[in-house]
Scaffold this motif. Structure first.
Motif, short mmCIF file in Angstrom:
data_model
loop_
_atom_site.label_atom_id
_atom_site.label_comp_id
_atom_site.label_asym_id
_atom_site.label_seq_id
_atom_site.Cartn_x
_atom_site.Cartn_y
_atom_site.Cartn_z
N UNK A 134 -5.34 8.85 -4.11
CA UNK A 134 -4.30 9.21 -4.89
C UNK A 134 -3.57 8.08 -5.69
N UNK A 135 -3.89 6.76 -5.35
CA UNK A 135 -3.10 5.68 -5.91
C UNK A 135 -3.98 4.62 -6.22
N UNK A 136 -3.87 4.06 -7.43
CA UNK A 136 -4.90 2.93 -8.14
C UNK A 136 -4.15 1.55 -7.99
N UNK A 137 -4.27 0.66 -6.92
CA UNK A 137 -3.78 -0.79 -6.98
C UNK A 137 -4.14 -1.52 -8.19
N UNK A 138 -3.63 -1.52 -9.58
CA UNK A 138 -3.63 -2.32 -10.26
C UNK A 138 -5.25 -2.42 -10.88
N UNK A 139 -6.00 -1.28 -10.73
CA UNK A 139 -7.38 -1.12 -11.10
C UNK A 139 -8.14 -2.04 -10.91
N UNK A 140 -8.10 -2.65 -9.66
CA UNK A 140 -9.05 -3.78 -9.09
C UNK A 140 -10.17 -3.18 -8.19
N UNK A 141 -10.11 -1.76 -7.93
CA UNK A 141 -10.91 -0.94 -6.95
C UNK A 141 -10.19 -0.99 -5.69
N UNK A 142 -8.91 -1.61 -5.52
CA UNK A 142 -8.34 -1.35 -4.17
C UNK A 142 -7.39 -0.11 -4.42
N UNK A 143 -7.45 0.88 -3.46
CA UNK A 143 -6.79 2.05 -3.72
C UNK A 143 -6.24 2.70 -2.54
N UNK A 144 -5.17 3.45 -2.70
CA UNK A 144 -4.56 4.17 -1.58
C UNK A 144 -5.06 5.68 -1.31
N UNK A 145 -5.22 5.89 -0.25
CA UNK A 145 -5.81 7.17 0.09
C UNK A 145 -4.96 7.95 1.15
N UNK A 146 -5.15 9.19 1.25
CA UNK A 146 -4.62 10.04 2.19
C UNK A 146 -5.65 10.82 3.17
N UNK A 147 -5.70 10.67 4.44
CA UNK A 147 -6.69 11.39 5.23
C UNK A 147 -6.38 13.00 4.82
N UNK A 148 -7.39 13.68 4.54
CA UNK A 148 -7.39 15.15 4.44
C UNK A 148 -6.70 15.99 5.52
N UNK A 149 -7.28 15.31 6.58
CA UNK A 149 -6.47 16.05 7.88
C UNK A 149 -5.14 15.91 8.38
N UNK A 150 -4.61 14.67 8.60
CA UNK A 150 -3.59 14.18 8.96
C UNK A 150 -2.54 13.78 7.92
N UNK A 151 -2.88 13.66 6.72
CA UNK A 151 -2.08 13.28 5.65
C UNK A 151 -1.44 11.80 5.89
N UNK A 152 -2.06 10.89 6.62
CA UNK A 152 -1.79 9.49 7.02
C UNK A 152 -2.17 8.88 5.59
N UNK A 153 -1.44 7.75 5.33
CA UNK A 153 -1.71 6.71 4.17
C UNK A 153 -3.10 5.63 4.52
N UNK A 154 -3.74 5.44 3.78
CA UNK A 154 -4.86 4.24 4.12
C UNK A 154 -5.00 3.47 2.97
N UNK A 155 -5.24 1.98 3.05
CA UNK A 155 -5.54 1.28 2.15
C UNK A 155 -6.96 0.84 1.98
N UNK A 156 -7.77 1.26 1.10
CA UNK A 156 -8.90 0.91 0.69
C UNK A 156 -9.12 -0.61 -0.05
N UNK A 157 -9.73 -1.52 0.76
CA UNK A 157 -9.64 -3.07 0.24
C UNK A 157 -11.23 -3.36 0.35
N UNK A 158 -11.80 -3.36 -0.92
CA UNK A 158 -13.24 -3.79 -0.65
C UNK A 158 -13.51 -5.37 -0.64
N UNK A 159 -12.43 -6.12 -0.88
CA UNK A 159 -12.61 -7.60 -1.19
C UNK A 159 -12.41 -8.31 0.17
#
Length: 211
Positions: A134-159
């Motif tokens: 649901x959120x794109x950190x500066x367009x660098x591929x790192x993104x904020x996500x929510x868990x479809x079950x709990x609603x908790x927020x995770x940060x996806x960092x592929x670097x």
């Protein structure tokens, strides 16, 4: 930055201070968001995409939930109903699938992650499958996500290190932190903004997010 502002009075009238507000019945979260966003738009005056609210209809929100096969977190729905996808200190994803960087499953937003997870166990794969971007950190591929079950927020960092990191217990927490980041830009005090975030969420989380 200050020379981009066409006013002698800065911060602009109505701009909140650089601090965590008491979100009481008389000073609601949406009131705070609106005041911060208006001041942020003044900071980047002339950048139309950052100055306009784009509220989303209930029908469009329901269509998105049908496509995702899950309910959006209440805080995210409330934000889009009032403001829409604005480019602030970070970019929030759009409700429409035709929009720039739409809200969508992580495995669709970053399909290459499947190859990166080929040696992970089933439990790890299931966690990634439950992530909705649901959120794109500066367009660098790192993104904020929510868990479809709990609603908790995770940060996806592929670097760096772990690709999926628990960050906030709700979307509201992320949005509150985003407003602090915007206020730090408005008040031209990045260090104070980082200190406020670290005091509430810890320096390790702030480092992972912003460094």
């Amino acid at each position: 930055m200050q020379d981009e502002v066409n006013t002698d009075d800065w911060p602009p009238s109505g701009c909140p201070g650089l601090n965590w507000p008491v979100l009481s019945a008389t000073y609601t979260r949406s009131d705070w968001y609106r005041a911060v966003i208006i001041a942020y738009a003044a900071l980047w005056e002339g950048h139309v995409s950052q100055a306009r609210f784009a509220p989303v209809s209930e029908a469009d929100l329901l269509d998105l939930e049908a496509r995702l096969s899950c309910t959006l977190p209440a805080g995210l729905k409330a934000y889009h109903r009032e403001f829409g996808a604005l480019s602030l200190a970070e970019k929030l994803c759009s409700i429409s699938p035709a929009g720039d960087t739409p809200i969508q499953p992580l495995l669709e937003a970053y399909p290459g992650v499947v190859d990166l997870l080929e040696h992970e166990d089933e439990q790890v794969m299931e966690l990634f499958e439950d992530m909705i971007v649901f959120g794109d950190y500066l367009g660098n591929g790192n993104m904020f996500c929510f868990d479809r079950e709990s609603g908790n927020v995770f940060y996806f960092d592929h670097d760096d290190g772990s690709m999926l990191n628990p960050f906030f217990t709700s979307v509201e927490e992320y949005l509150d932190a985003l407003m602090i980041r915007c206020l730090a830009e408005i008040h031209e005090d990045e260090d104070a903004g980082l200190d406020l975030l670290a005091q509430r969420y810890g320096s390790e989380l702030v480092r992972k997010w912003l460094y």
